[in-house]
Design an enzyme around this catalytic site. Structure first.
Site, PDB file in Angstrom:
ATOM      1  N   GLU A 170      40.641  43.921  32.612  1.00 14.66           N
ATOM      2  CA  GLU A 170      39.324  44.074  31.992  1.00 14.66           C
ATOM      3  C   GLU A 170      39.044  45.505  31.556  1.00 14.66           C
ATOM      4  O   GLU A 170      38.091  46.145  32.019  1.00 14.66           O
ATOM      5  CB  GLU A 170      38.229  43.577  32.940  1.00 14.66           C
ATOM      6  CG  GLU A 170      38.365  42.116  33.293  1.00 14.66           C
ATOM      7  CD  GLU A 170      37.166  41.552  34.035  1.00 14.66           C
ATOM      8  OE1 GLU A 170      36.286  42.327  34.426  1.00 14.66           O
ATOM      9  OE2 GLU A 170      37.114  40.320  34.228  1.00 14.66           O
ATOM     10  N   GLU A 382      41.637  34.958  35.607  1.00 13.78           N
ATOM     11  CA  GLU A 382      40.509  34.815  36.535  1.00 13.78           C
ATOM     12  C   GLU A 382      39.551  33.756  36.015  1.00 13.78           C
ATOM     13  O   GLU A 382      39.303  33.682  34.808  1.00 13.78           O
ATOM     14  CB  GLU A 382      39.711  36.128  36.682  1.00 13.78           C
ATOM     15  CG  GLU A 382      40.391  37.194  37.481  1.00 13.78           C
ATOM     16  CD  GLU A 382      39.568  38.466  37.634  1.00 13.78           C
ATOM     17  OE1 GLU A 382      38.323  38.396  37.627  1.00 13.78           O
ATOM     18  OE2 GLU A 382      40.183  39.536  37.745  1.00 13.78           O
TER      19      GLU A 382
HETATM   20  C1  BG6 Z   1      36.052  40.446  37.177  1.00 16.08           C
HETATM   21  C2  BG6 Z   1      36.914  41.385  37.957  1.00 16.08           C
HETATM   22  O1  BG6 Z   1      35.181  41.213  36.445  1.00 16.08           O
HETATM   23  O2  BG6 Z   1      35.200  39.578  37.831  1.00 16.08           O
HETATM   24  C3  BG6 Z   1      36.938  41.119  39.452  1.00 16.08           C
HETATM   25  O3  BG6 Z   1      38.200  41.465  37.445  1.00 16.08           O
HETATM   26  C4  BG6 Z   1      35.537  40.748  39.897  1.00 16.08           C
HETATM   27  O4  BG6 Z   1      37.463  42.241  40.090  1.00 16.08           O
HETATM   28  C5  BG6 Z   1      35.181  39.429  39.247  1.00 16.08           C
HETATM   29  O5  BG6 Z   1      35.357  40.707  41.266  1.00 16.08           O
HETATM   30  C6  BG6 Z   1      33.829  38.890  39.625  1.00 16.08           C
HETATM   31  O6  BG6 Z   1      32.848  39.824  39.387  1.00 16.08           O
HETATM   32  P1  BG6 Z   1      31.784  40.200  40.483  1.00 16.08           P
HETATM   33  O7  BG6 Z   1      30.999  41.296  39.891  1.00 16.08           O
HETATM   34  O8  BG6 Z   1      30.976  38.981  40.707  1.00 16.08           O
HETATM   35  O9  BG6 Z   1      32.586  40.586  41.685  1.00 16.08           O
END
Ligand code: BG6
Length: 483
Positions: A170, A382
Site C-alpha cells: 500500500e 488482503e
Molecule cells: C491495510 C494494511 O491498510 O489494512 C494493514 O495493509 C492494515 O496493515 C489493514 O492493518 C486494516 O487496516 P486497519 O487500519 O483497520 O488496521
C-alpha cells in the site's frame, strides 16, 4: 457477465492469509533489531488509539511455531508476511544482523514444513529510524539505494525458498497518510510536493528491486500490493462522471499504471505540474520504470471497500485529516478536494463499526478493471473485516466475519468465471494483530489473541474462532463449500 455455471476456483489456487511484521512480531528491541519509524511514532502522544504500540504486539516473534502450526492445521496454502527491515539491517544499511536473518529463515522453513507457500512483503511501512534520522528516510533519493540493497539481501538469503514477492504494501497509503494526512510517520500534513517526491522514490525503489530479483531469480513472481478502493460516480450527471475520472487518475491509476505500464497517467501529471507539485524525475527513471513494468508478474490488491465520488466545488469540503479510529459507528465525515471531488457515503451499502463500506461486488470490480486495463494476473493480498470479538468460554462466535468473507469469495469466484487470472486470496489477517491506529480492539483474525490495548495484559494465548473452522472447509473444498 452472466454464466450458466461457475467453473469455480482454479486448481492450485492459493488460499492464504496475511500479517505484517510490526503488527504481529513484538520483540521490538530483541536480538539486535534496530528501531523503526513506527517504534518512534507510536510514542508521540495522541497518535494511536489509547497509545497502543507494537512493542509486544501478539508476540509472534516468540510464538511463530505455534502460529504456523495452527496455519498448517487449517490447511493454509500461502502465508503472506512482511520482513522488518530494521531486523535485517538495524541501521538500515551496513552490517547485517545475523539473528534477523535467522528469524525469517525459521518462519520460511516452518511454513514449508506444513506445505505453506511463503509470500514475502519486503516493505510493510516500517523503515529503520536510523535512515530517517540520517537523511529523512523516503524523502531523500538515497533511500532507493538502501532499499534495493536490503531487498537484494532478502533475495539472496531467501530466494531459494520464496517464490512470491511483494515489494511495497500500500504505497498509496503510507505516502498519503505520512505526508498529506499526518496520520502515519513522519506525520506531515498537506505537504503535497514532498508527498509526490517520496512516492516517486518508492516507485524507483520498487522498480529497481524488481530488476534485482529477476537478475537472480527470473522465475520468481513479483508484484506490489495496492490499496484499491474502486470508485462509483455519484449519479449520471456528467460532472460527477468527470469527478470520478479525476479521482481515479489521481488516486488509482497514479499507482497501478506505474507498476503495470511504467508511467504516470498523463492528465494527472499535467495537473500536478500546473500546481507545481509534480515529482522530479532523474534521467533514467522513465526507462527503469518501463523495464520493471514489463517484468511485473501480478497486481497485488488489498481490498476493503469501494467509494463514491461526486463533484466538489471550489468552496466545497476539504479534508479534516481525521478517521474513525474509535469504532464508534457513524463518526466519519465526508472529505474531498475542493474543485475536484468529494466522497459521500454510499447509502446502498452497509458499513463496519469503523465506517468502512462493505461492498463484496467491489472486489469483482477491482479484478475486472485490472484485467481489462492491464491484463495481469492478480493476487488478492488482503481482504477482511475489522470487528469487535468476544471470547466466551474459550470460544469466539464471529458469524459476521464469515458472512463478510463468504460474500467476497463468492464475488471473487465470479471474477474467475469472468476470465480474471486470480492466483491467490489472502484474508487480513491470520490472527488478531495490532491495527496501526485502532489498537487491539479492532480484530481481523481467524485466531483470537488474548490481549487488549494495555501492554502486559492478557495471556496472549491463541483461540480458534468459528471463522477458523469455516475457512478450513473453504480451503478443503477449493472454495466450493462456502456455507
Ligand atoms: C491495510 C494494511 O491498510 O489494512 C494493514 O495493509 C492494515 O496493515 C489493514 O492493518 C486494516 O487496516 P486497519 O487500519 O483497520 O488496521
Amino acid at each position: 457477465m452472466n454464466y450458466k455455471e461457475s467453473q469455480g476456483f482454479p486448481e492450485n489456487f492459493l488460499w492464504g492469509s496475511a500479517s505484517a511484521a510490526y503488527q504481529v512480531e513484538g520483540a521490538y528491541l530483541e536480538d539486535g533489531k534496530g528501531l523503526s519509524n513506527w517504534d518512534t511514532f507510536v510514542r508521540i502522544p495522541g497518535k494511536t488509539f489509547k497509545g497502543t504500540t507494537g512493542d509486544i504486539a501478539v508476540d509472534h516473534y516468540h510464538r511463530y511455531q505455534e502460529d504456523i502450526q495452527l496455519m498448517g492445521e487449517m490447511g493454509l496454502k500461502t502465508y503472506r508476511f512482511s520482513i522488518a527491515w530494521s531486523r535485517i539491517y538495524p541501521k538500515g544499511k551496513g552490517e547485517i544482523n545475523p539473528k534477523g536473518i535467522e528469524f525469517y529463515n525459521h518462519i520460511i522453513d516452518e511454513c514449508l514444513k506444513y506445505h505453506i507457500e511463503p509470500m514475502v512483503t519486503i516493505y510493510h511501512w516500517d523503515i529503520p529510524q536510523a535512515l530517517v534520522d540520517e537523511y529523512g528516510g523516503w524523502e531523500n533519493r538515497q533511500v532507493v539505494e538502501d532499499f534495493v540493497n536490503y531487498a537484494t539481501t532478502l533475495f539472496k538469503e531467501y530466494g531459494d525458498r520464496v517464490k512470491y514477492w511483494i515489494t511495497m504494501n500500500e504505497q498509496n497509503i503510507f505516502t498519503g497518510h505520512g505526508w498529506l494526512a499526518g496520520m502515519h510517520p513522519p506525520g506531515k500534513v498537506d505537504d503535497e510536493k514532498t508527498f509526490y517526491q517520496v512516492n516517486h522514490h518508492a516507485n524507483i525503489a520498487h522498480a529497481k528491486s524488481v530488476l534485482a530479483l529477476k537478475k537472480l531469480y527470473l522465475n520468481d513472481l513479483v508484484g506490489a500490493s495496492f490499496a484499491y478502493s474502486p470508485s462509483y460516480a455519484y449519479d449520471r450527471k456528467p460532472l460527477n462522471a468527470m469527478a470520478k475520472m479525476d479521482h481515479d487518475d489521481l488516486n488509482i491509476y497514479f499507482w497501478m499504471d506505474v507498476y503495470a505500464y511504467g508511467r504516470y497517467p498523463r492528465t494527472a501529471m499535467k495537473y500536478l505540474e500546473s500546481k507545481g507539485v509534480a515529482p522530479l524525475l532523474e534521467k533514467d527513471d522513465e526507462r527503469i520504470l518501463k523495464e520493471a513494468s514489463k517484468l511485473l508478474d501480478f497486481m497485488g490488491v488489498n481490498y476493503y471497500q469501494s467509494c463514491v465520488v461526486e463533484y466538489n466545488p471550489e468552496d466545497g469540503v476539504g479534508t479534516t485529516h481525521e478517521m474513525n479510529t474509535t469504532g464508534i459507528k457513524g463518526t466519519s465525515k465526508v472529505q474531498g478536494v475542493p474543485g475536484l471531488y468529494k466522497k459521500p457515503q454510499n447509502e446502498f451499502l452497509p458499513t463496519t463499526d469503523w465506517d468502512w463500506t462493505i461492498d463484496p461486488m467491489g472486489l469483482r470490480y477491482c479484478c475486472r478493471e485490472i484485467t481489462s486495463r492491464y491484463d495481469l494476473p492478480i493476487v488478492i493480498s488482503e481482504n477482511g473485516l475489522g470487528a469487535y470479538d468476544k471470547l466466551e468460554d474459550g470460544k469466539i462466535h464471529d458469524p459476521y466475519r464469515i458472512d463478510y468473507l463468504r460474500s467476497h469469495i463468492e464475488e471473487l469466484k465470479k471474477a474467475c468465471d469472468d476470465g480474471c487470472r486470480v492466483l491467490a486470496y489472502c484474508t487480513w489477517s491470520y490472527s488478531d494483530v495490532l491495527s496501526w491506529l485502532n489498537g487491539y480492539q479492532k480484530r481481523y483474525g481467524f485466531v483470537y489473541i488474548d490481549r487488549d490495548e494495555q501492554e502486559n495484559t492478557g495471556t496472549l494465548n491463541r483461540y480458534k474462532k468459528d471463522s477458523y473452522y469455516w475457512y478450513q472447509k473453504v480451503i478443503q473444498t477449493n472454495g466450493n463449500d462456502l456455507d
